[in-house]
Design a protein around this motif. Structure first.
Motif, mmCIF file in Angstrom:
data_model
loop_
_atom_site.group_PDB
_atom_site.id
_atom_site.type_symbol
_atom_site.label_atom_id
_atom_site.label_comp_id
_atom_site.label_asym_id
_atom_site.label_seq_id
_atom_site.Cartn_x
_atom_site.Cartn_y
_atom_site.Cartn_z
ATOM 1 N N GLU A 66 23.086 8.310 24.273
ATOM 2 C CA GLU A 66 22.024 9.160 24.825
ATOM 3 C C GLU A 66 21.745 8.764 26.266
ATOM 4 N N GLU A 83 18.644 9.637 29.188
ATOM 5 C CA GLU A 83 17.328 10.268 29.363
ATOM 6 C C GLU A 83 16.744 9.893 30.715
ATOM 7 N N LYS A 85 9.967 13.584 28.869
ATOM 8 C CA LYS A 85 11.365 13.465 29.290
ATOM 9 C C LYS A 85 11.787 14.732 30.029
ATOM 10 N N ALA A 117 21.491 9.658 18.060
ATOM 11 C CA ALA A 117 22.305 8.453 18.273
ATOM 12 C C ALA A 117 23.630 8.544 17.520
ATOM 13 N N TYR A 175 27.827 11.233 20.787
ATOM 14 C CA TYR A 175 27.981 10.521 22.049
ATOM 15 C C TYR A 175 28.966 11.237 22.956
ATOM 16 N N ARG A 199 17.091 5.868 31.149
ATOM 17 C CA ARG A 199 17.724 4.926 30.229
ATOM 18 C C ARG A 199 18.926 5.590 29.575
ATOM 19 N N PHE A 200 19.849 4.740 29.099
ATOM 20 C CA PHE A 200 20.950 5.245 28.294
ATOM 21 C C PHE A 200 21.155 4.308 27.123
ATOM 22 N N GLN A 201 21.675 4.885 26.037
ATOM 23 C CA GLN A 201 21.891 4.125 24.806
ATOM 24 C C GLN A 201 23.374 3.793 24.673
ATOM 25 N N ASP A 235 31.135 -0.270 26.203
ATOM 26 C CA ASP A 235 30.010 -0.388 27.119
ATOM 27 C C ASP A 235 30.448 -0.863 28.502
ATOM 28 N N GLN A 278 23.641 0.579 20.025
ATOM 29 C CA GLN A 278 22.441 1.393 20.052
ATOM 30 C C GLN A 278 21.296 0.776 20.851
ATOM 31 N N TRP A 336 19.238 0.092 24.342
ATOM 32 C CA TRP A 336 18.974 0.921 25.512
ATOM 33 C C TRP A 336 19.073 0.071 26.770
ATOM 34 N N ASN A 379 17.650 0.182 30.537
ATOM 35 C CA ASN A 379 16.582 0.876 31.260
ATOM 36 C C ASN A 379 16.730 0.731 32.768
#
Length: 155
Positions: A42, A44, A55, A79, A82, A111-113, A119, A147, A149, A151
């Motif tokens: 995610e 946002e 958001k 979640a 993706y 932020r992203f998850q 990663d 999962q 986040w 920030n």
């Protein structure tokens, strides 16, 4: 007695410069060491610091996307889905995931998850008026915790 806090206008002054509003916001991979493709669960953006306010939403796009892992899956509030870049390993450097807003807005945090094992080591959060020239708003190290986040706060 009338008391007014945070008054803007009527001769009041804001502290510091007003942050520019952008039409486009993106995260961009700056470092990647895993032998896989970059995946984001995610992404946002928010109008206030500390991920505050409602958001901001828009249309997602990406530099590349694996089959069935299109950019829209990273902004669908799930979640379980993706976005995934088509490149692997160090070739992920420079890959990006973007949200284009319906109109320019000031975003102060994002932020992203993470999708574990896929990663980035270092990620930039950027803003742009035209999706050509970008301003770095913040940079953060990634995490390998599934999962979790990552920030960002506008600097």
């Amino acid at each position: 007695m009338l008391r007014v806090n945070n008054l803007v206008g009527f001769g009041a002054r804001r502290r510091g410069p007003l942050a520019p509003a952008y039409l486009h916001y993106r995260i961009r991979c700056l470092g990647f060491s895993a032998p896989y493709w970059w995946r984001v669960r995610e992404f946002e953006i928010y109008p206030e610091t500390g991920l505050g306010g409602t958001k901001l939403t828009g249309t997602a796009s990406a530099s590349t996307a694996r089959s069935g892992e299109q950019a829209s899956r990273a902004v669908d509030n799930s979640a379980a889905t993706y976005w995934g870049a088509t490149t692997t390993g160090g070739a992920n450097v420079g890959q990006w995931l973007r949200i284009t807003l319906p109109e320019a807005a000031i975003a102060m945090s994002a932020r992203f998850q993470v999708y574990a094992g896929h990663d980035a080591n270092l990620v930039a959060w950027e803003g742009s008026d035209d999706a050509v020239d970008w301003t770095v708003l913040d940079e953060q190290p990634g995490t390998s915790t599934d999962q979790a986040w990552v920030n960002f706060e506008r600097q």
